[in-house]
Design an enzyme around this catalytic site. Structure first.
Site, mmCIF file in Angstrom:
data_model
loop_
_atom_site.group_PDB
_atom_site.id
_atom_site.type_symbol
_atom_site.label_atom_id
_atom_site.label_comp_id
_atom_site.label_asym_id
_atom_site.label_seq_id
_atom_site.Cartn_x
_atom_site.Cartn_y
_atom_site.Cartn_z
ATOM 1 N N CYS A 79 -3.150 7.574 -1.092
ATOM 2 C CA CYS A 79 -3.446 8.273 -0.480
ATOM 3 C C CYS A 79 -3.141 9.390 0.348
ATOM 4 O O CYS A 79 -2.368 10.621 0.349
ATOM 5 C CB CYS A 79 -3.631 6.640 0.464
ATOM 6 S SG CYS A 79 -4.642 7.153 1.856
ATOM 7 N N HIS A 185 -7.160 3.899 -2.782
ATOM 8 C CA HIS A 185 -6.469 3.490 -3.110
ATOM 9 C C HIS A 185 -6.745 2.224 -4.457
ATOM 10 O O HIS A 185 -7.356 1.534 -4.061
ATOM 11 C CB HIS A 185 -6.027 2.146 -1.848
ATOM 12 C CG HIS A 185 -5.510 2.717 -0.764
ATOM 13 N ND1 HIS A 185 -4.267 2.244 -0.272
ATOM 14 C CD2 HIS A 185 -6.004 3.645 0.872
ATOM 15 C CE1 HIS A 185 -4.126 3.527 0.719
ATOM 16 N NE2 HIS A 185 -5.013 3.656 1.612
ATOM 17 N N GLU A 187 -4.755 0.153 -5.273
ATOM 18 C CA GLU A 187 -4.438 -1.540 -5.220
ATOM 19 C C GLU A 187 -5.540 -1.894 -4.707
ATOM 20 O O GLU A 187 -5.243 -3.693 -4.522
ATOM 21 C CB GLU A 187 -3.181 -1.452 -4.675
ATOM 22 C CG GLU A 187 -2.621 -0.730 -3.079
ATOM 23 C CD GLU A 187 -3.142 0.518 -3.208
ATOM 24 O OE1 GLU A 187 -2.842 1.418 -1.252
ATOM 25 O OE2 GLU A 187 -3.644 1.267 -3.825
#
Length: 203
Positions: A79, A185, A187
C-alpha cells in the site's frame, strides 16, 4: 525470518498475523540491526506519503532499506509502503521517495470521472502484465485482492506486473529486481493474499 519495518506507520498487527498463519518467523521492528539480519523485509504503510517518508528518513531506516535493496535482499512494500518505493509523490505537495522503483505517485482523482468514489476501496481482479512476477506463482489472473487508496503508482511501465480496473488501469503491483510492491493489501485479501505472501517468502 521476515522483518516488518516499524517506523510508526502501518497496519502491523494484521500483517504479523498473516505471516504467522503461513508459518513464517516474523518480527515487527524498527531496529536497523534486526532488519539487516532478516531474510526478507516488508515495508508497510497507511496514511500520507509525506509524513511516512519523513519518519523513514528521520529514523535512518530509509538509508537502511536502500542499502539492503542494493545488496539484493528481497523487500516488499505494501500500500503506502509500495508508494514509498517510488521516486516521488505528489500527495499534498511534492515529496521524495526511496527511488527503488522508477515512477511517481499521483492522485486517482486526476484519472477518473466523478462516478468513481475516492478513495478506491474494495475488491478488484488482478490483470497480469507480460512481466511474470514470482509473487503470483500460486494465484491466477482475475483473482481478487483488496484495495484502499486515493493515490496510485504512475509512470512505472517498466516495473509493472499487475493492474486492476477502476476507471483506468490502476497499478496493482510492481517489481524491480529484488524490490517488490503491491498497492493492494495481501493481509486483507483472504486466501489469495496468503498465497502472495507465501510466494514472497520463497523468493
Amino acid at each position: 525470518m521476515v522483518a516488518i519495518v516499524d517506523y510508526g506507520v502501518g497496519n502491523l498487527f494484521s500483517l504479523k498475523s498473516s505471516f504467522s498463519i503461513i508459518g513464517e518467523n516474523v518480527f515487527v521492528t524498527g531496529d536497523p540491526d534486526v532488519i539487516k539480519s532478516a531474510d526478507r523485509i516488508i515495508l508497510p504503510g497507511v496514511g500520507a506519503f509525506g509524513d511516512a517518508a519523513k519518519k523513514l528518513n528521520d529514523s535512518g531506516l530509509a538509508d537502511v532499506l536502500k542499502e539492503l535493496a542494493k545488496e539484493g535482499k528481497p523487500i516488499m512494500g505494501i500500500c503506502l509502503g509500495m508508494q514509498l518505493l517510488f521516486d516521488k509523490s505528489y500527495e499534498y505537495g511534492e515529496h521524495e521517495g526511496l527511488g527503488l522503483i522508477k515512477g511517481n505517485v499521483r492522485p486517482i482523482a486526476d484519472k477518473v470521472t466523478s462516478d468513481y468514489k475516492i478513495p478506491h476501496i474494495g475488491w478488484n481482479g488482478l490483470k497480469f502484465t507480460d512481466k511474470k512476477s514470482p509473487l503470483f506463482k500460486y494465484i491466477k489472473e482475475g483473482d481478487c485482492v483488496y484495495f484502499v487508496h486515493s493515490y496510485y503508482g504512475a509512470d512505472c511501465e517498466e516495473s509493472l506486473t499487475a493492474t486492476a480496473e477502476y476507471g483506468f488501469d490502476v497499478t496493482a503491483a510492481v517489481e524491480n529486481g529484488n524490490v517488490y510492491g503491491t498497492q493492494f493489501h495481501p493481509e486483507k485479501s483472504g486466501e489469495v493474499g496468503m498465497k502472495i505472501l507465501k510466494a514472497f517468502c520463497e523468493i
